[in-house]
Scaffold this motif. Sequence first.
Motif, PDB file in Angstrom:
ATOM      1  N   PHE A   1       0.865  -1.175   0.000  1.00 45.41           N
ATOM      2  CA  PHE A   1       0.000   0.000   0.000  1.00 45.41           C
ATOM      3  C   PHE A   1       0.902   1.226   0.000  1.00 45.41           C
ATOM      4  N   SER A   2       1.544   1.484  -1.149  1.00 48.38           N
ATOM      5  CA  SER A   2       2.571   2.511  -1.238  1.00 48.38           C
ATOM      6  C   SER A   2       1.961   3.895  -1.407  1.00 48.38           C
ATOM      7  N   ALA A   3       2.816   4.920  -1.295  1.00 47.23           N
ATOM      8  CA  ALA A   3       2.352   6.300  -1.457  1.00 47.23           C
ATOM      9  C   ALA A   3       1.764   6.528  -2.836  1.00 47.23           C
ATOM     10  N   GLU A   4       2.379   5.943  -3.871  1.00 45.98           N
ATOM     11  CA  GLU A   4       1.862   6.125  -5.231  1.00 45.98           C
ATOM     12  C   GLU A   4       0.494   5.460  -5.389  1.00 45.98           C
ATOM     13  N   GLN A   5       0.282   4.329  -4.713  1.00 48.68           N
ATOM     14  CA  GLN A   5      -1.021   3.676  -4.799  1.00 48.68           C
ATOM     15  C   GLN A   5      -2.079   4.500  -4.065  1.00 48.68           C
ATOM     16  N   ILE A   6      -1.706   5.117  -2.960  1.00 51.48           N
ATOM     17  CA  ILE A   6      -2.640   5.979  -2.244  1.00 51.48           C
ATOM     18  C   ILE A   6      -3.035   7.168  -3.119  1.00 51.48           C
ATOM     19  N   ARG A   7      -2.078   7.744  -3.846  1.00 49.25           N
ATOM     20  CA  ARG A   7      -2.403   8.858  -4.748  1.00 49.25           C
ATOM     21  C   ARG A   7      -3.340   8.411  -5.856  1.00 49.25           C
ATOM     22  N   LEU A   8      -3.113   7.195  -6.385  1.00 48.60           N
ATOM     23  CA  LEU A   8      -4.013   6.674  -7.410  1.00 48.60           C
ATOM     24  C   LEU A   8      -5.415   6.501  -6.861  1.00 48.60           C
ATOM     25  N   LEU A   9      -5.524   5.989  -5.636  1.00 46.98           N
ATOM     26  CA  LEU A   9      -6.834   5.757  -5.022  1.00 46.98           C
ATOM     27  C   LEU A   9      -7.456   7.038  -4.484  1.00 46.98           C
ATOM     28  N   THR A  10      -6.722   8.133  -4.607  1.00 51.49           N
ATOM     29  CA  THR A  10      -7.267   9.440  -4.234  1.00 51.49           C
ATOM     30  C   THR A  10      -7.740  10.206  -5.469  1.00 51.49           C
ATOM     31  N   HIS A  11      -6.863  10.321  -6.464  1.00 44.80           N
ATOM     32  CA  HIS A  11      -7.145  11.170  -7.628  1.00 44.80           C
ATOM     33  C   HIS A  11      -7.485  10.383  -8.889  1.00 44.80           C
TER      34      HIS A  11
END
Length: 340
Positions: free
Chosen positions: A277-287
């Motif tokens: 659950f990486s930072a880039e995946q969190i950004r994808l699941l945000t924007h």
Amino acid sequence: MGKVVLVTGAARQLGSRFVRRVQRDPGVSRVIAVDAVPPRQRLGSAEFVQADIRQPAIARILAEHAVDTVVHLAVTATPLGGGGRTAVKEANVIGTMQLLGACQKSPTVRRLVVKSSTNVYGAAPRDPAVFTETTQPKALPGGGFAKDTVEVEGYVRGFARRRPDVAVCMLRFANILGPRADSPLAEYFSMPVLPTVLGYDPRLQFVHEDDVVDVLELAAGEPRRGSLNSGTFNIAGDGVLLLSQCSRRLGRPTVPLLLPAVTWVGQALRTVGMTDFSAEQIRLLTHGRVVQTTQMRDVLGFQPAYTTAETFADFARSRGPGLLPPEALGRTVDRLRGAL
């Protein structure tokens, strides 16, 4: 004599599938499968060479087998075997540099296909609604696999300038899903409850693993009439899905959290080894992120067999029932939205 195709990343599920597929091409006489660890899947009649592409030995392999087509599938987000994030970055970036250096010196290499990712565009609040292959991201990825792919693509473009006689095809895949998918996003969707970012419902695109193998075969082969097997292409199924739609179709409820809490959850999940659950995946699941695929159809000449929705449906069937029946979960979500 037919073509001699070298495939990196052959020990992974996708790499082994492509190795088996490309052997069936009547224009291919030999397939050389390369990886640092032995494959667990069958490779058919391909010749497996255990080698780390970060080492200079890859140049000897190209020369020894007179390779003319290289399919680079060893750019990945997850480690194979031991090693953490540092090992993944070295394999992605240093391995690509070493491979391209060997290809540059090889007099026989005539075609290079590179597996990339649409995460080179990043995911930010001011992103365009749809990315094309020439769209510049508002902000370059700051780390993780997304940054690796940006660096890899930079090295590939440099190679293309130095060796204009080599046809270079870079395939930017959307999130790959299917019954055998082993990506971080597949792990996320396999969780019984999905943590999401409060107030966001991102648009997502997927490409089916079968379509991935099909387009790799097309890119590695001779161009079809009216098509061109060189350039950079976004690869994704038609249509988009909202994260809330994905949750409902899986029958897995979401837990909306404030962004800092989602980050903490991600750190906890990585600690126990559940998912990346990486930072880039969190950004994808945000924007979210959506790409245009006109070039894929009009120039490369590829039409995916699966839409985004069909890809996700096939993936959902492989994961079995969630905590709640999808229909009941959908009705509950609709009632809650109506009340709010």
